[in-house]
Design an enzyme around this catalytic site. Structure first.
Site: not given
Ligand code: IFM
Length: 470
Positions: A178, A373
């Site tokens: 990210e 994710e």
């Molecule tokens: O916890 C975070 C993660 O570190 C990165 N992506 C989003 C998740 C939820 O906010």
């Protein structure tokens, strides 16, 4: 289209439309779970520092202990294996492997990850490494951080230290997690470490994160030789839908999509920054610090795109009073709230937009994708019998997995799904207040308990795999 699984029918069933070999996983990151911040030679990261800034993190919380995973790693791997997932995505802490961000590798730091890889492989779980999930060594921030070009070279050197130590046994590597968050939350909005609020710094960070990614990717590819290497980057992506068909609302979506998606994927896949966004930035007197040869490095071919999806959004191009510019005289890009169910983060639940996103990524970028994710925070309660009946989370997972299957039906080459997160952990500026885990962590005792969503996920994976064995 937004799917909503009725809460009453959350029985695990085989997911239709997923191919044999579809990857199922759970994900975490180093600072969010490891703790042991001062052990075995690890030096502070920007998050250790940021957590000490008064007011920066909920309740002044920090990752000093977190889930104590550094000391409980073998039991945690046991837990992962028990879920029946085939893949575990985790990140390496840069300041553990290369204290201070320069110089040789720290054998003790590497050793932890070597043992983690051993434990996983002994239990038949494939390790999937992310090199950078936001824990920049503090010394590199002191030398300028991501807005400084040198940080890109430092990252490539660190990536090679890690790859040389683990590349013979680990095939799946993600460079960055990210980069939008690192650049925008960290350098433009001040919500994440290092807490700066300067758009020029943020755009410098964007380019140097991407350059670091490309330099690392190129060197890792060269070093891989005959070792299998599946290389990727993970982006947080969403969708931008105009509130109305007005030109202002469509223009707001162009800007939102440009700054959130195309600013990253166009250089990574096509080797150029989007012209409209370069123009928008120039209107603010900002230039991306691109030098000759940079974009060739950034566009080093990748095998997979990691997609982190939590929600899509609706945008308007005018303020609530109807003005097309904000108080700074900049064009308005205003997120508009919809009447949709929400998570404890106050994020709208929009699984249909995951399908839309995946189909669009296939059309515009044509890379195989893995959902690296997806998941949700809810305010869990522990029942009298000790169970955690988190049906909202289970429904969230069910709806998004169905959305992945629908995207495949529409032609998107999605190859895996990793739930965020394996266990409750340090949720950055929200501290421990938000729980994303499918496994509950009692932070007083460090006891782990499978929530109902974890049992549902385990059984769903099992049933879905069996479809292919029939
Ligand atoms: O916890 C975070 C993660 O570190 C990165 N992506 C989003 C998740 C939820 O906010």
């Amino acid at each position: 289209m937004n799917l909503v699984t009725p809460r009453s029918s959350l029985q695990p069933v085989a997911v239709q439309g997923l191919p044999a070999g579809f990857r199922w996983g759970v994900a975490t990151s180093s600072y969010q779970i490891e703790g042991a911040v001062g052990e075995d030679g690890r030096t502070p990261s920007i998050w250790d520092t940021f957590c000490r800034v008064p007011g920066a993190v909920h309740n002044g919380e920090h990752g000093d202990v977190a889930c104590d995973h550094y000391h409980r790693m073998p039991q945690d791997v046991e837990l992962i294996a028990g879920l029946g997932v085939d893949t575990y995505r985790f990140s390496l802490a840069w300041p553990r492997i290369q204290p201070g961000g320069r110089g040789p590798a720290n054998a003790k730091g590497l050793d932890f990850y070597k043992r983690l890889v051993d434990e996983l492989q002994d239990r038949g779980v494939t390790p999937w490494i992310t090199l950078y999930h936001w824990d920049l060594p503090q010394e590199l921030e002191d030398a300028g951080g991501w807005p400084a070009r040198d940080t890109a070279y430092r990252f490539a050197d660190y990536a090679m230290l890690a790859y040389e130590a683990l590349g013979d046994r680990v095939e799946h590597w993600t460079t960055l997690n990210e980069p939008w968050c690192s650049a925008m939350l960290g350098y433009a909005y001040g919500a994440h470490a290092p807490g700066r609020t300067d758009m020029r710094d943020a755009m410098g960070a964007v380019h140097h994160l991407l350059l670091g990614h490309g330099l690392a990717a190129r060197r890792m590819r060269e070093a891989a030789g005959d070792n299998p290497l599946e290389l990727g980057i993970t982006l947080n992506l969403g969708t931008a839908t105009p509130e109305t068909d007005s030109e202002a609302d469509r223009e707001a979506c162009r800007r939102a999509d440009g700054m959130g998606t195309r600013l990253y994927l166009d250089p990574i896949v096509h080797g150029r920054y989007p012209e409209d966004i370069v123009r928008d930035l120039a209107d603010q007197g900002i230039e991306l610090p691109v030098q000759d040869g940079d974009l060739e490095a950034v566009a080093t071919p990748l095998d997979v795109l990691g997609v982190n999806f939590y929600r899509g959004a609706l945008f308007s191009g005018v303020t609530e009073d109807g003005s097309p510019t904000d108080t700074d005289g900049l064009p308005v890009v205003r997120g508009v709230e919809r009447d949709l169910p929400r998570t404890a983060m106050d994020w709208e639940i929009t699984p249909g937009e995951l399908t839309d996103l995946l189909v669009r990524l296939q059309r515009d970028y044509a890379l195989p994708t893995v959902i690296t994710e997806n998941g949700a925070a809810f305010d869990d309660t522990v029942a009298a019998d000790g169970s955690v009946p988190d049906s909202d989370r289970t429904a969230y997972l069910a709806d998004h997995i169905a959305a992945v299957s629908e995207a495949r039906a529409q032609g998107a080459d999605v190859r895996g799904y990793f739930a965020w997160s394996l266990m409750d952990n340090f949720e950055w500026a929200y501290g421990y207040d938000k729980r994303f885990g499918i496994v509950r962590v009692d932070y007083d005792t460090q006891e782990r308990t499978l929530k109902d969503s974890a049992k549902w996920y385990r059984d769903t994976i099992h049933l879905t795999r069996n479809v292919h064995q029939d």
